[in-house]
Design a protein around this motif. Structure first.
Motif, PDB file in Angstrom:
ATOM      1  N   TYR A 210       0.855  -1.189   0.000  1.00  0.00           N
ATOM      2  CA  TYR A 210       0.000   0.000   0.000  1.00  0.00           C
ATOM      3  C   TYR A 210       0.893   1.242   0.000  1.00  0.00           C
ATOM      4  O   TYR A 210       2.087   1.180   0.316  1.00  0.00           O
ATOM      5  CB  TYR A 210      -0.940   0.005   1.206  1.00  0.00           C
ATOM      6  CG  TYR A 210      -0.249   0.115   2.550  1.00  0.00           C
ATOM      7  CD1 TYR A 210      -0.123   1.341   3.198  1.00  0.00           C
ATOM      8  CD2 TYR A 210       0.275  -1.018   3.189  1.00  0.00           C
ATOM      9  CE1 TYR A 210       0.512   1.446   4.434  1.00  0.00           C
ATOM     10  CE2 TYR A 210       0.908  -0.921   4.418  1.00  0.00           C
ATOM     11  CZ  TYR A 210       1.020   0.306   5.029  1.00  0.00           C
ATOM     12  OH  TYR A 210       1.653   0.403   6.244  1.00  0.00           O
ATOM     13  N   ASP A 211       0.322   2.373  -0.356  1.00  0.00           N
ATOM     14  CA  ASP A 211       1.075   3.619  -0.421  1.00  0.00           C
ATOM     15  C   ASP A 211       1.431   4.099   0.983  1.00  0.00           C
ATOM     16  O   ASP A 211       0.576   4.145   1.878  1.00  0.00           O
ATOM     17  CB  ASP A 211       0.260   4.706  -1.134  1.00  0.00           C
ATOM     18  CG  ASP A 211       0.032   4.379  -2.599  1.00  0.00           C
ATOM     19  OD1 ASP A 211       0.914   3.731  -3.196  1.00  0.00           O
ATOM     20  OD2 ASP A 211      -1.024   4.768  -3.144  1.00  0.00           O
TER      21      ASP A 211
ATOM     22  N   SER B 236       5.715  10.036  -0.130  1.00  0.00           N
ATOM     23  CA  SER B 236       5.126   9.895  -1.453  1.00  0.00           C
ATOM     24  C   SER B 236       5.984   8.999  -2.351  1.00  0.00           C
ATOM     25  O   SER B 236       7.212   9.110  -2.380  1.00  0.00           O
ATOM     26  CB  SER B 236       4.977  11.276  -2.103  1.00  0.00           C
ATOM     27  OG  SER B 236       4.450  11.168  -3.397  1.00  0.00           O
TER      28      SER B 236
ATOM     29  N   LYS C  11       6.167   2.420  -1.221  1.00  0.00           N
ATOM     30  CA  LYS C  11       5.205   1.377  -0.882  1.00  0.00           C
ATOM     31  C   LYS C  11       5.603   0.698   0.426  1.00  0.00           C
ATOM     32  O   LYS C  11       6.785   0.520   0.711  1.00  0.00           O
ATOM     33  CB  LYS C  11       5.155   0.321  -1.990  1.00  0.00           C
ATOM     34  CG  LYS C  11       4.594   0.820  -3.319  1.00  0.00           C
ATOM     35  CD  LYS C  11       3.090   1.003  -3.248  1.00  0.00           C
ATOM     36  CE  LYS C  11       2.526   1.332  -4.622  1.00  0.00           C
ATOM     37  NZ  LYS C  11       1.051   1.515  -4.576  1.00  0.00           N
TER      38      LYS C  11
END
Length: 257
Positions: free
Chosen positions: A130-131, A136, A139
Motif C-alpha cells: 500500500y502507499d 510519497s 510502498k
C-alpha cells in the motif's frame, strides 16, 4: 607510579561502564523489540478478521458443508483449505456484474467471493502493498503471518543469547574478576557466589515469544481464480439447478437485500 595507578583505576572504571552499557543497552533493546512485536500482532488482527469474513462470505454462497465439499471436489482441493468462518459476518457486495440468468448471477457471486478469499489468504500469508502515507512514491507491506513468524524467531534467538550468555550473574561475575582482591575476600568469607547461567537470576530472564501460543490460523494459498474459473462455472451451474431457492436466498444476503 601514582600516574599508573590513576590510569589503571580509570581503565577499570571505563571497562565496567562499557560492560554495564552493553548489558543494559541490550536489555533495553529487547524490551523495545518485545513491545514492538506486541504492536505488530495487534496490527495483524484485522487481517485475520478480514480473512474469516471472506471465508464466511464464500461459505454462505456454497450453502452448507455438503456444498463446500462439492465445490472443493470440483476445484480439486482439500475442503480444509477453505477456512472455517468462526462466526464472522459476511462481506456484503451490493453491486454485481449484469447477468441474464439466475445461474449466471450465481456464478458471478461465487467467483467474486472466491476471489475475495484468495486475496484475503494471500494478504494473511504474504501481506499487501500500500502507499506509504508518510512518504510519497513509497510502498509499504502490511503485517503478515510469515513476517511475524520470522521476527519471533529472530527475537527469541536474541533472548536465548541474553538469558544464557549475558545473564545478570554472568555480568556480576565478570565485574568481580576485575577486582581480584575483593573476589578473594568474598570467597574466603563465603559471600555470594555468582554462578553460571540464567537459573541464578530467573526474575531477570526474558520470556521467549510463544508464537504457537497465538494460535494463528494455519492456511494455504488457494489456486488462482483464473485457473479455477471453468470448475467454478461447472459447480455453480449444477448447484443452481439442484437447489435454486436456497441459492437465491444466499444471493439476497450476499447483496444486502
Amino acid at each position: 607510579m601514582s600516574d599508573l595507578s590513576d590510569f589503571a583505576d580509570q581503565l577499570h572504571t571505563e571497562v565496567i561502564s562499557d560492560m554495564a552499557e552493553s548489558f543494559f543497552g541490550g536489555r533495553k533493546e529487547l524490551d523495545n523489540a518485545l513491545k514492538a512485536y506486541s504492536s505488530m500482532v495487534k496490527e495483524f488482527l484485522p487481517v485475520i478478521e478480514h480473512m474469516f469474513q471472506a471465508a464466511a462470505t464464500l461459505r454462505l454462497l456454497l450453502l452448507d458443508d455438503a456444498g463446500a465439499d462439492a465445490f472443493c471436489a470440483e476445484l480439486g482441493i482439500d475442503p480444509s483449505r477453505i477456512p472455517q468462518a468462526e462466526g464472522a459476518p459476511i462481506l456484503v457486495r451490493e453491486s454485481l456484474p449484469f447477468s441474464l440468468t439466475g445461474g449466471g448471477r450465481y456464478n458471478d457471486c461465487v467467483t467474486l467471493a472466491y476471489q475475495g478469499l484468495h486475496e484475503a489468504i494471500w494478504e494473511y500469508l504474504h501481506g499487501r502493498h500500500y502507499d506509504d502515507p508518510d512518504q510519497s512514491g513509497r510502498k509499504r507491506l502490511t503485517m503478515h503471518y510469515r513476517r511475524l513468524k520470522e521476527i519471533a524467531e529472530i527475537i527469541n534467538e536474541k533472548i536465548h543469547k541474553a538469558n544464557n550468555e549475558r545473564s545478570v550473574s554472568t555480568v556480576l561475575r565478570e565485574v568481580k574478576r576485575l577486582d581480584p582482591v575483593q573476589m578473594e575476600r568474598e570467597e574466603m568469607l563465603g559471600d555470594v557466589v555468582y554462578g553460571d547461567g540464567c537459573e541464578k537470576d530467573p526474575d531477570m530472564c526474558f520470556v521467549p515469544i510463544d508464537f504457537d501460543g497465538y494460535q494463528f490460523p494455519e492456511v494455504e494459498e488457494l489456486p488462482s481464480p483464473k485457473d479455477v474459473k471453468p470448475a467454478v462455472k461447472r459447480f455453480c451451474s449444477r448447484l443452481y439447478a439442484e437447489r435454486k431457492d436456497e441459492v437465491r436466498e444466499a444471493i439476497d444476503v450476499f447483496t444486502g437485500r
